[in-house]
Design a protein around this motif. Structure first.
Motif, PDB file in Angstrom:
ATOM      1  N   ALA A 135       0.800  -1.222   0.000  1.00 59.18           N
ATOM      2  CA  ALA A 135       0.000   0.000   0.000  1.00 59.18           C
ATOM      3  C   ALA A 135       0.840   1.284   0.000  1.00 59.18           C
ATOM      4  O   ALA A 135       0.283   2.373   0.083  1.00 59.18           O
ATOM      5  CB  ALA A 135      -0.924   0.009   1.217  1.00 59.18           C
ATOM      6  N   GLY A 136       2.165   1.139  -0.089  1.00 63.84           N
ATOM      7  CA  GLY A 136       3.013   2.334  -0.082  1.00 63.84           C
ATOM      8  C   GLY A 136       2.807   3.185   1.156  1.00 63.84           C
ATOM      9  O   GLY A 136       2.713   4.406   1.062  1.00 63.84           O
ATOM     10  N   TRP A 137       2.729   2.533   2.330  1.00 66.39           N
ATOM     11  CA  TRP A 137       2.520   3.207   3.615  1.00 66.39           C
ATOM     12  C   TRP A 137       1.178   3.946   3.656  1.00 66.39           C
ATOM     13  O   TRP A 137       0.968   4.836   4.473  1.00 66.39           O
ATOM     14  CB  TRP A 137       3.652   4.181   3.942  1.00 66.39           C
ATOM     15  N   GLY A 138       0.240   3.608   2.759  1.00 67.17           N
ATOM     16  CA  GLY A 138      -1.056   4.283   2.706  1.00 67.17           C
ATOM     17  C   GLY A 138      -1.062   5.472   1.757  1.00 67.17           C
ATOM     18  O   GLY A 138      -2.061   6.177   1.666  1.00 67.17           O
ATOM     19  N   PHE A 139       0.032   5.655   1.009  1.00 67.71           N
ATOM     20  CA  PHE A 139       0.133   6.780   0.076  1.00 67.71           C
ATOM     21  C   PHE A 139       0.086   6.349  -1.387  1.00 67.71           C
ATOM     22  O   PHE A 139       0.137   7.189  -2.275  1.00 67.71           O
ATOM     23  CB  PHE A 139       1.448   7.552   0.305  1.00 67.71           C
ATOM     24  N   LYS A 140      -0.032   5.057  -1.645  1.00 68.83           N
ATOM     25  CA  LYS A 140       0.064   4.550  -3.021  1.00 68.83           C
ATOM     26  C   LYS A 140      -1.076   5.047  -3.900  1.00 68.83           C
ATOM     27  O   LYS A 140      -0.856   5.527  -4.999  1.00 68.83           O
ATOM     28  CB  LYS A 140       0.104   3.025  -3.005  1.00 68.83           C
ATOM     29  N   ASP A 141      -2.305   4.879  -3.429  1.00 65.16           N
ATOM     30  CA  ASP A 141      -3.468   5.358  -4.181  1.00 65.16           C
ATOM     31  C   ASP A 141      -4.668   5.440  -3.240  1.00 65.16           C
ATOM     32  O   ASP A 141      -4.629   4.927  -2.125  1.00 65.16           O
ATOM     33  CB  ASP A 141      -3.759   4.476  -5.405  1.00 65.16           C
ATOM     34  N   GLU A 142      -5.723   6.080  -3.704  1.00 66.66           N
ATOM     35  CA  GLU A 142      -6.914   6.283  -2.871  1.00 66.66           C
ATOM     36  C   GLU A 142      -7.571   4.977  -2.444  1.00 66.66           C
ATOM     37  O   GLU A 142      -8.195   4.908  -1.392  1.00 66.66           O
ATOM     38  CB  GLU A 142      -7.928   7.172  -3.593  1.00 66.66           C
ATOM     39  N   GLY A 143      -7.441   3.935  -3.269  1.00 68.83           N
ATOM     40  CA  GLY A 143      -8.037   2.645  -2.939  1.00 68.83           C
ATOM     41  C   GLY A 143      -7.319   1.918  -1.816  1.00 68.83           C
ATOM     42  O   GLY A 143      -7.823   0.935  -1.283  1.00 68.83           O
ATOM     43  N   GLN A 144      -6.115   2.405  -1.446  1.00 73.53           N
ATOM     44  CA  GLN A 144      -5.334   1.800  -0.365  1.00 73.53           C
ATOM     45  C   GLN A 144      -4.860   2.857   0.634  1.00 73.53           C
ATOM     46  O   GLN A 144      -3.798   2.740   1.221  1.00 73.53           O
ATOM     47  CB  GLN A 144      -4.131   1.061  -0.939  1.00 73.53           C
ATOM     48  N   ALA A 145      -5.658   3.899   0.799  1.00 76.86           N
ATOM     49  CA  ALA A 145      -5.258   5.028   1.642  1.00 76.86           C
ATOM     50  C   ALA A 145      -5.338   4.727   3.129  1.00 76.86           C
ATOM     51  O   ALA A 145      -4.692   5.389   3.933  1.00 76.86           O
ATOM     52  CB  ALA A 145      -6.111   6.245   1.312  1.00 76.86           C
ATOM     53  N   ARG A 146      -6.127   3.740   3.498  1.00 79.91           N
ATOM     54  CA  ARG A 146      -6.325   3.418   4.908  1.00 79.91           C
ATOM     55  C   ARG A 146      -5.846   2.001   5.176  1.00 79.91           C
ATOM     56  O   ARG A 146      -6.277   1.054   4.521  1.00 79.91           O
ATOM     57  CB  ARG A 146      -7.795   3.551   5.276  1.00 79.91           C
ATOM     58  N   ILE A 147      -4.985   1.872   6.162  1.00 75.39           N
ATOM     59  CA  ILE A 147      -4.455   0.572   6.566  1.00 75.39           C
ATOM     60  C   ILE A 147      -5.234   0.118   7.796  1.00 75.39           C
ATOM     61  O   ILE A 147      -5.262   0.811   8.816  1.00 75.39           O
ATOM     62  CB  ILE A 147      -2.953   0.651   6.918  1.00 75.39           C
TER      63      ILE A 147
END
Length: 190
Positions: free
Chosen positions: A62-74
């Motif tokens: 998820a790129g620390w939650g910065f990868k994209d909006e679909g993975q913004a929340r861990i």
């Protein structure tokens, strides 16, 4: 430091639960946190959903939650160990063994609602390690069980992910490492 076995489940767990991670959009995460489980919609029950016991592998994905909006929340999801072990017992690898014909593989794969994939574990810099982390793909009955029976608690760990990322980016690896969840080898289920 002892190097872990090449394929070994490492996770945060206690006597009753094991923690897995997933990354979602704000809408899915907010709904899950509000209801204590995933709600369809916005969560799609008919899709395979991948759970990951490794915090750092989730950060890589998820790129620390910065990868994209679909993975913004861990999200950290504590599920029952009984459910986790059911998933392992009802799984097959993502790729066929050499000993199976394509027809045998298709039949076997369709009889299992869970996929297992082993990918290189990651370090704080998200670099691949010489040992692997397990990813577990749930589909069909496994997703229903996950959502309706296994989930015990959902926690938003996005602020933690962002804090660790900031420490790594600012050259403070010891401080970042101190914040990582403690993951131990998971006892091998029968």
């Amino acid at each position: 430091m002892t190097v872990p076995a090449e394929q070994q489940i490492r996770a945060a767990f206690d006597d009753q639960t094991i923690r897995v991670y997933q990354a979602y959009s704000h809408h899915i995460a907010d709904t899950a946190l509000d209801k204590g489980t995933f709600i369809s919609p916005p969560f799609k029950m008919e899709r395979m959903t991948w759970i990951k016991p490794s915090f750092l592998w989730m950060m890589y994905r998820a790129g620390w939650g910065f990868k994209d909006e679909g993975q913004a929340r861990i999200l950290a999801i504590d599920i029952t160990r009984e459910g986790f072990e059911w998933a392992l017992a009802n799984s097959c690898l993502s790729h066929p063994p050499e000993s199976m014909t394509p027809e045998e593989w298709i039949a076997y794969k369709h009889s299992k609602p869970v996929r297992i994939q082993w990918d290189p574990e990651r370090n704080l810099l998200l670099e691949p390690q010489p040992y692997r982390a397990i990813q577990i793909g749930l589909s069909g009955d496994a997703v229903v069980r996950y959502v309706n029976q296994w989930i015990q608690q959902i926690t938003d760990v996005t602020p933690l992910a962002h804090r660790i990322h900031h420490l790594v980016a600012s050259g403070q690896p010891a401080e970042a490492r101190a914040l990582l969840p403690v993951e131990q080898p998971y006892p091998s289920p029968n």
